[in-house]
Design an enzyme around this catalytic site. Structure first.
Site, short mmCIF file in Angstrom:
data_model
loop_
_atom_site.label_atom_id
_atom_site.label_comp_id
_atom_site.label_asym_id
_atom_site.label_seq_id
_atom_site.Cartn_x
_atom_site.Cartn_y
_atom_site.Cartn_z
CB THR A 41 -0.84 -0.01 1.29
OG1 THR A 41 -1.79 -1.06 1.18
CG2 THR A 41 -1.56 1.30 1.54
NE ARG A 64 -10.03 -6.00 3.89
CZ ARG A 64 -8.93 -5.24 3.87
NH1 ARG A 64 -8.57 -4.64 2.76
NH2 ARG A 64 -8.20 -5.11 4.94
N GLY A 114 -10.77 -1.98 3.24
CA GLY A 114 -9.86 -1.83 4.38
C GLY A 114 -9.86 -0.43 4.95
CG ASP A 115 -6.27 0.74 6.87
OD1 ASP A 115 -6.20 -0.19 6.04
OD2 ASP A 115 -5.26 1.37 7.26
CB THR A 120 0.75 0.66 5.19
OG1 THR A 120 0.78 -0.62 4.55
CG2 THR A 120 2.08 0.89 5.90
N GLY A 121 -1.08 -1.57 6.72
CA GLY A 121 -1.07 -2.74 7.60
C GLY A 121 -2.39 -3.48 7.50
N GLY A 124 -5.76 -3.88 7.66
CA GLY A 124 -6.74 -2.80 7.70
C GLY A 124 -7.83 -2.94 8.75
#
Ligand code: ASP
Length: 358
Positions: A224, A252, A254-255, A275-276, A278
């Site tokens: 990301t 789906r 994510g964050d 990043t990670g 989410g």
């Protein structure tokens, strides 16, 4: 005797006043110097994803390719800022460089969904106005961060998704590509590997909390991209762009496109991109949490970022990192994974590029 005492007191009083005046003059001048020092200050910081990035798994040529692309990206934004451009423009153009590279999980190079598609998410935010734009699940927009910017600037909304977002992209004359444009062999192989492992996987205990700490999910992302910048006018901005997580299902999200989770900017505090994994960044409202700790607890950026990334996020079960810059140009690149592609550059052109957690 009385007279002498009175004269002595008068002398003491005058002497004190002169020294107090001198001190306050000194304080005023250091304050003025400080303001002058920070006026025109600027800086930029980027990430290209966090995860189990280990030196032993990386060839020299791939490492060089990542470093070169990170440098190209950060220099793009730095140039804009050095020429007096806005933080928001620097963020957008810097992210474009990484979106256009197959090395990162954003734009070209995005990871694949369970049904073999690329669904992209992005968001952008301005610290001066708290204006923001975000898109999720787009499949035909070459640079999703540009669409997030269009949502912010040219719609009355903050977040658009799927087909509607793509319709808006066409209306704004953004570059539309065939979904095949996003195909890269590496990412497709990752999907196949993950699916094969999925079917071999022994039954997970879905009642237990640990069922969520699935190592296959944990390592199914990387790459990301995000950027945070401070411009010469003292304005902050942040943006994030991603393909999400490999093998994601059911639309789906994510964050990355969620303001406050993956992206946040506020001139009172800092500009942050995450990043990670989410799901945990959404639940921890990570980017906003860092800003809130600075605003309400008076923490520095470094302290707040450390608390969120090294304590709160892993306690919840998540992993990943953030990059951020505050209104004085202080930078944080905090992560709790083995590595995070990252770079920062200040007003004086000091450039630092990193991958592992050396
Ligand atoms: N945070 C992104 C997501 O969960 C993935 C990543 O940063 O690697 O969609």
């Amino acid at each position: 005797m009385k007279k002498i005492f009175l004269l002595f007191s008068l002398f003491l009083f005058l002497a004190c006043n002169i020294s107090i005046e001198k001190d306050s003059e000194k304080n005023e001048s250091t304050e003025a110097e400080k303001i002058q020092d920070s006026a025109g200050n600027f800086g930029i910081v980027i990430h290209g994803g966090a995860g189990t990035i280990l030196k032993e798994n990386m060839s020299d040529s791939l490492e060089q390719a990542y470093k070169a692309k990170l440098e190209e990206a950060i220099r793009t934004g730095h140039e804009i800022l050095a020429n007096g451009g806005t933080a928001i423009e620097a963020v957008q153009r810097t992210i474009n460089v990484m979106e256009n590279s197959p090395l990162f999980n954003a734009g070209k190079g995005a990871v694949f969904t369970n049904d073999g598609k690329n669904e992209l998410d992005a968001s952008i935010m301005e610290g001066e106005t708290l204006n923001a734009g975000a898109v999720s699940g787009v499949t035909t927009v070459k640079n999703p961060i540009n669409l997030a910017w269009e949502v912010m600037e040219n719609s009355e909304h903050v977040m658009l998704s799927g087909k509607g977002a793509e319709q808006f992209a066409k209306e704004r004359n953004l570059e539309i590509v065939d979904p095949k444009y996003f195909y890269t062999e590496n990412r497709f192989k990752s999907l196949e590997r993950l699916k094969a492992r999925d079917s071999e996987k022994t039954e997970l205990d879905h009642d237990s909390k640990t069922a969520f700490v699935d190592p296959f999910i944990k390592d199914s992302k990387f790459g990301t991209v995000g950027c945070a910048a401070l411009d010469k006018n003292g304005n902050l901005a942040a943006g994030t762009s991603t393909g999400g997580m490999t093998n994601k299902k059911w639309g789906r999200i994510g964050d990355a496109p969620i303001i406050g989770a993956g992206t946040y900017a506020n001139n009172k505090t800092a500009a942050i991109s995450a990043t990670g994994w989410g799901e945990f960044f959404i639940r921890g409202v990570v980017a906003y949490d860092i800003s809130a700790m600075m605003e309400y607890k008076g923490m520095s950026l470094a302290e707040a970022a450390k608390e969120v990334i090294q304590n709160k996020n892993p306690e919840l079960g998540g992993n990943g990192g953030i990059i951020a810059i505050d209104r004085n140009g202080n930078v944080s690149m905090e992560f709790n994974t083995a590595g995070m592609y990252r770079a920062k550059m200040n007003k004086d052109r000091d450039l630092e590029i990193g991958i592992y957690s050396e």
